[in-house]
Write a protein that holds these residues in place. Sequence first.
Motif, PDB file in Angstrom:
ATOM      1  N   SER A 163       2.909 -11.013   8.440  1.00 15.82           N
ATOM      2  CA  SER A 163       1.927 -10.029   8.877  1.00 15.82           C
ATOM      3  C   SER A 163       2.256  -9.584  10.300  1.00 15.82           C
ATOM      4  CB  SER A 163       0.512 -10.629   8.854  1.00 15.82           C
ATOM      5  OG  SER A 163      -0.428  -9.696   9.375  1.00 15.82           O
ATOM      6  N   GLY A 164       2.603  -8.293  10.440  1.00 22.77           N
ATOM      7  CA  GLY A 164       2.846  -7.783  11.776  1.00 22.77           C
ATOM      8  C   GLY A 164       3.911  -6.710  11.806  1.00 22.77           C
ATOM      9  N   LEU A 165       4.335  -6.386  13.015  1.00 21.03           N
ATOM     10  CA  LEU A 165       5.317  -5.326  13.271  1.00 21.03           C
ATOM     11  C   LEU A 165       6.333  -5.840  14.273  1.00 21.03           C
ATOM     12  CD1 LEU A 165       6.452  -2.344  13.617  1.00 21.03           C
ATOM     13  CD2 LEU A 165       4.639  -2.041  15.328  1.00 21.03           C
ATOM     14  N   LEU A 166       7.584  -5.501  14.025  1.00 21.37           N
ATOM     15  CA  LEU A 166       8.635  -5.780  14.991  1.00 21.37           C
ATOM     16  C   LEU A 166       9.547  -4.557  15.064  1.00 21.37           C
ATOM     17  CD1 LEU A 166      10.235  -7.552  16.929  1.00 21.37           C
ATOM     18  CD2 LEU A 166      11.476  -8.482  14.945  1.00 21.37           C
ATOM     19  N   LEU A 167       9.588  -3.947  16.235  1.00 20.67           N
ATOM     20  CA  LEU A 167      10.487  -2.818  16.481  1.00 20.67           C
ATOM     21  C   LEU A 167      11.510  -3.281  17.512  1.00 20.67           C
ATOM     22  CD1 LEU A 167      11.251   0.197  16.172  1.00 20.67           C
ATOM     23  CD2 LEU A 167       9.611   0.713  17.973  1.00 20.67           C
ATOM     24  N   ARG A 208      10.339  -3.340  11.339  1.00 20.19           N
ATOM     25  CA  ARG A 208      10.018  -4.226  10.227  1.00 20.19           C
ATOM     26  C   ARG A 208       8.523  -4.432  10.201  1.00 20.19           C
ATOM     27  NH1 ARG A 208      12.014 -10.519   9.712  1.00 20.19           N
ATOM     28  NH2 ARG A 208      11.049 -10.986   7.696  1.00 20.19           N
ATOM     29  N   LEU A 209       7.901  -4.018   9.098  1.00 18.55           N
ATOM     30  CA  LEU A 209       6.467  -4.152   8.945  1.00 18.55           C
ATOM     31  C   LEU A 209       6.205  -5.034   7.735  1.00 18.55           C
ATOM     32  CD1 LEU A 209       6.874  -0.683   9.501  1.00 18.55           C
ATOM     33  CD2 LEU A 209       4.559  -1.218  10.249  1.00 18.55           C
ATOM     34  N   SER A 210       5.321  -5.993   7.879  1.00 17.69           N
ATOM     35  CA  SER A 210       4.990  -6.890   6.771  1.00 17.69           C
ATOM     36  C   SER A 210       3.491  -7.076   6.707  1.00 17.69           C
ATOM     37  CB  SER A 210       5.684  -8.239   6.948  1.00 17.69           C
ATOM     38  OG  SER A 210       5.313  -8.837   8.172  1.00 17.69           O
ATOM     39  N   GLY A 211       3.028  -7.304   5.490  1.00 17.41           N
ATOM     40  CA  GLY A 211       1.608  -7.495   5.275  1.00 17.41           C
ATOM     41  C   GLY A 211       1.354  -7.816   3.827  1.00 17.41           C
ATOM     42  N   THR A 212       0.103  -7.605   3.385  1.00 20.52           N
ATOM     43  CA  THR A 212      -0.265  -7.922   2.010  1.00 20.52           C
ATOM     44  C   THR A 212       0.456  -7.040   1.012  1.00 20.52           C
ATOM     45  OG1 THR A 212      -2.159  -6.423   2.226  1.00 20.52           O
ATOM     46  CG2 THR A 212      -2.542  -8.752   2.726  1.00 20.52           C
ATOM     47  N   ALA A 213       0.833  -5.797   1.443  1.00 21.59           N
ATOM     48  CA  ALA A 213       1.522  -4.887   0.524  1.00 21.59           C
ATOM     49  C   ALA A 213       3.014  -5.158   0.453  1.00 21.59           C
ATOM     50  CB  ALA A 213       1.283  -3.446   0.954  1.00 21.59           C
ATOM     51  N   GLY A 214       3.488  -6.123   1.216  1.00 23.64           N
ATOM     52  CA  GLY A 214       4.911  -6.417   1.200  1.00 23.64           C
ATOM     53  C   GLY A 214       5.546  -6.037   2.524  1.00 23.64           C
ATOM     54  N   GLU A 215       6.842  -5.915   2.494  1.00 19.41           N
ATOM     55  CA  GLU A 215       7.596  -5.640   3.712  1.00 19.41           C
ATOM     56  C   GLU A 215       8.223  -4.254   3.651  1.00 19.41           C
ATOM     57  OE1 GLU A 215       9.998  -8.651   6.158  1.00 19.41           O
ATOM     58  OE2 GLU A 215      11.539  -7.559   5.019  1.00 19.41           O
ATOM     59  N   VAL A 273      14.086   9.777  11.778  1.00 17.03           N
ATOM     60  CA  VAL A 273      15.387   9.129  11.558  1.00 17.03           C
ATOM     61  C   VAL A 273      15.306   8.076  10.462  1.00 17.03           C
ATOM     62  CG1 VAL A 273      16.214   9.579  13.891  1.00 17.03           C
ATOM     63  CG2 VAL A 273      14.934   7.484  13.424  1.00 17.03           C
ATOM     64  N   ALA A 274      14.106   7.669  10.090  1.00 14.52           N
ATOM     65  CA  ALA A 274      13.919   6.720   8.984  1.00 14.52           C
ATOM     66  C   ALA A 274      12.466   6.819   8.537  1.00 14.52           C
ATOM     67  CB  ALA A 274      14.253   5.295   9.416  1.00 14.52           C
ATOM     68  N   SER A 275      12.213   6.683   7.227  1.00 16.06           N
ATOM     69  CA  SER A 275      10.849   6.801   6.719  1.00 16.06           C
ATOM     70  C   SER A 275      10.689   6.011   5.431  1.00 16.06           C
ATOM     71  CB  SER A 275      10.489   8.272   6.481  1.00 16.06           C
ATOM     72  OG  SER A 275      11.329   8.837   5.489  1.00 16.06           O
ATOM     73  N   SER A 276       9.445   5.763   5.102  1.00 14.42           N
ATOM     74  CA  SER A 276       9.092   5.078   3.864  1.00 14.42           C
ATOM     75  C   SER A 276       7.772   5.644   3.374  1.00 14.42           C
ATOM     76  CB  SER A 276       8.967   3.567   4.095  1.00 14.42           C
ATOM     77  OG  SER A 276       8.429   2.928   2.958  1.00 14.42           O
ATOM     78  N   GLU A 277       7.632   5.768   2.052  1.00 15.85           N
ATOM     79  CA  GLU A 277       6.398   6.279   1.475  1.00 15.85           C
ATOM     80  C   GLU A 277       5.425   5.170   1.124  1.00 15.85           C
ATOM     81  OE1 GLU A 277       7.356   8.780  -1.784  1.00 15.85           O
ATOM     82  OE2 GLU A 277       8.393  10.289  -0.557  1.00 15.85           O
ATOM     83  N   VAL A 278       5.806   3.939   1.338  1.00 19.39           N
ATOM     84  CA  VAL A 278       4.940   2.804   1.049  1.00 19.39           C
ATOM     85  C   VAL A 278       3.901   2.672   2.156  1.00 19.39           C
ATOM     86  CG1 VAL A 278       4.831   0.316   0.673  1.00 19.39           C
ATOM     87  CG2 VAL A 278       6.794   1.629  -0.157  1.00 19.39           C
ATOM     88  N   PRO A 279       2.607   2.671   1.825  1.00 13.66           N
ATOM     89  CA  PRO A 279       1.586   2.526   2.866  1.00 13.66           C
ATOM     90  C   PRO A 279       1.692   1.152   3.521  1.00 13.66           C
ATOM     91  CG  PRO A 279       0.625   3.365   0.831  1.00 13.66           C
ATOM     92  CD  PRO A 279       2.009   2.886   0.495  1.00 13.66           C
ATOM     93  N   PRO A 280       1.758   1.111   4.835  1.00 11.35           N
ATOM     94  CA  PRO A 280       1.838  -0.180   5.521  1.00 11.35           C
ATOM     95  C   PRO A 280       0.472  -0.839   5.625  1.00 11.35           C
ATOM     96  CG  PRO A 280       1.871   1.586   7.114  1.00 11.35           C
ATOM     97  CD  PRO A 280       1.858   2.238   5.765  1.00 11.35           C
ATOM     98  N   ALA A 281       0.503  -2.120   5.900  1.00  8.70           N
ATOM     99  CA  ALA A 281      -0.741  -2.871   6.081  1.00  8.70           C
ATOM    100  C   ALA A 281      -1.321  -2.580   7.468  1.00  8.70           C
ATOM    101  CB  ALA A 281      -0.477  -4.367   5.915  1.00  8.70           C
ATOM    102  N   LEU A 282      -2.623  -2.832   7.618  1.00  5.69           N
ATOM    103  CA  LEU A 282      -3.259  -2.651   8.907  1.00  5.69           C
ATOM    104  C   LEU A 282      -2.736  -3.673   9.905  1.00  5.69           C
ATOM    105  CD1 LEU A 282      -6.982  -2.053   7.871  1.00  5.69           C
ATOM    106  CD2 LEU A 282      -5.255  -0.351   8.423  1.00  5.69           C
ATOM    107  N   LEU A 283      -2.571  -3.233  11.128  1.00  6.39           N
ATOM    108  CA  LEU A 283      -2.089  -4.120  12.177  1.00  6.39           C
ATOM    109  C   LEU A 283      -3.264  -4.617  13.000  1.00  6.39           C
ATOM    110  CD1 LEU A 283       1.058  -2.149  13.441  1.00  6.39           C
ATOM    111  CD2 LEU A 283       1.010  -4.120  11.911  1.00  6.39           C
ATOM    112  N   GLN A 284      -3.256  -5.886  13.317  1.00  3.79           N
ATOM    113  CA  GLN A 284      -4.287  -6.494  14.122  1.00  3.79           C
ATOM    114  C   GLN A 284      -3.628  -7.370  15.191  1.00  3.79           C
ATOM    115  OE1 GLN A 284      -7.530  -5.852  13.821  1.00  3.79           O
ATOM    116  NE2 GLN A 284      -7.331  -4.591  11.969  1.00  3.79           N
ATOM    117  N   GLY A 285      -4.222  -7.414  16.373  1.00  8.97           N
ATOM    118  CA  GLY A 285      -3.725  -8.276  17.419  1.00  8.97           C
ATOM    119  C   GLY A 285      -3.192  -7.510  18.602  1.00  8.97           C
TER     120      GLY A 285
END
Length: 589
Positions: free
Chosen positions: A221-225, A235-242, A276-288
């Motif tokens: 769960s989270g974001l790393l740029l 890299r985004l990860s959450g309940t919907a996957g990565e 320069v890069a994209s994804s159509e998968v909705p990301p999970a909400l970020l908290q923290g």
Amino acid sequence: MVFVIGTLSMWLPGPTLAWWNGDWEYRLPLAVTAPEDLAQPVPDVPVLVRLQFANFGYFFDTAPDGADLRLIAGDDRSELAYDIDTYDPTTGIGLLWVRLPALEPGRASSINLYFGNPEAPPGRSGAAYDGAERLVLHFGETDGPPRDASAFANHLTTSTAAQGQMGFIGRGIHLDGSQGLSVPASVLNDARELTVSAWIRPTAVTGAARLLSVGDPAGGSGLLLRLDDGRLTARLSGTAGEILLSATTPLQADRWYHLALTLGRGAALLLDGAVVASSEVPPALLQGELVVGAAAGGPGFVGDLDELRVSHVARRPEWLAAAVALQQPDTPRLLFGEVEASRSGVSAYGELLRTLTGLVSVDGWIIIGIIAVIGVMSIEVIVDKTLTLGRVSRANRHFLKLYAANPDDWLQLPAADTDPATPLRAATSPLQRLQQRAITELVRLLRTPGQTGFGRLTAESLEVLRSAIDSAIVEEASRLDRGLVLITMAVSAAPFLGLLGTVFGVMITFASVAAEGDVDVNTIAPGVASAMSTTVAGLVVAIPCLFAYNGLASQVRRLTDAMDLFANELLGRFVHAYGKQGGTDAAAA
């Protein structure tokens, strides 16, 4: 006089134009144009107005902190929301953010920057950032944690970054790989959509370096740029996957880039407003907390960072591209006009002239004063001669009309016992005075002592009469020429006096540079202002006087030629009327 009138005219109000508020003395027109590839209107675009001495020479006519600055729409009625990032009249730097309601393709948007109200209360017409902006860090602070410029006041409490560094817009921060800053968790709370953007300049592009992080992506769960050998990877990860976003082209060292990450119905990574890069998968909400730079999970970004923003909306690529274009230094998308003055003040050109006159040295003013005196005397002569020659021309035309109607009446001699010096009629025309002078001289020549009648005109008498008429013509021409010499003096002397002032001004400039040991505007301005002002003053006086002299001299020549022709006609008629019988002697002369 010409110089004085011309100078005063510069202070006259210009054309009446719409003016937002009469308490503000000046305004600077601005024009904002959209990028060529903008296909549809973009709302609430933040426009960066960079003020510097090159485009805004009125820093010292404003409040020291810019409190009297106001940004008004082109209709001169609607106040625009704005924010002052930096304002320093001493260094000549002003950074203002203004929110443009809409940026439309193919159409320029007008903005007026008003200033020059010493009594203006400190005030901004509203937040320069829309309600979606939850964090705006300009990094303009030189000490203490960076402060949030948005309406939410999410000020940072922890920062180890080096502040006061040269950024892309103003001041920025520098991260050495071990430094970082933490954004409060409140910034990301309840964010259904998100945009994180900043200007970055990497100084090291080898290896892996954290740029932004939220939570623990490795833990699910989270974001790393981060930068992987210069390539941006998110890299985004959450309940919907990565979700993994990776740019294909590596960044170059020591170059500024605008980085943006948008999260909404999908995810996108943008550089300089381009995806320069994209994804159509909705990301999970970020908290923290949002951590910028180094964190416990690895080394951080090495380089400079400026203008960090977090918004609770997924910005469209067109919006980001327009913002990037409008934040570039010396962008052609933002054009500066000429400063205008209020209807109750002076014209902008008059204000520049007032500044120029304030720089003229004492010796320059002495020379300008001498030139002005010459100009006043010359204009007096020009006006007097113009009126006089006009009256003379009208009187000549009137006399010639009467003379042509019955010339014999004007050749009649007075009674033999009349004093020859007594004029026959009141003379207002040079031609009439010439005729009277000729008749008076003719009476003297033809009067026979001891007799009551007149004799006849001999050849010798004709020569005497001709000389008398020529003398009268010279006297009349001298009367017409009187005063023109002063105009010729103005034509020749005024430019040389201006040149003298130019030489003094150049001498003062070199002396100032030698005394200061440095060349800047404040050093050379007084000497150059004196040099140019005296030259202009001399030419302003000399050029009109030159035209006036040529016109008046030409008119005098025409009047003198008319007297010559009339004198020849008089002599001919005198010979015919009063010559010896048969005309032998007089005609031969």
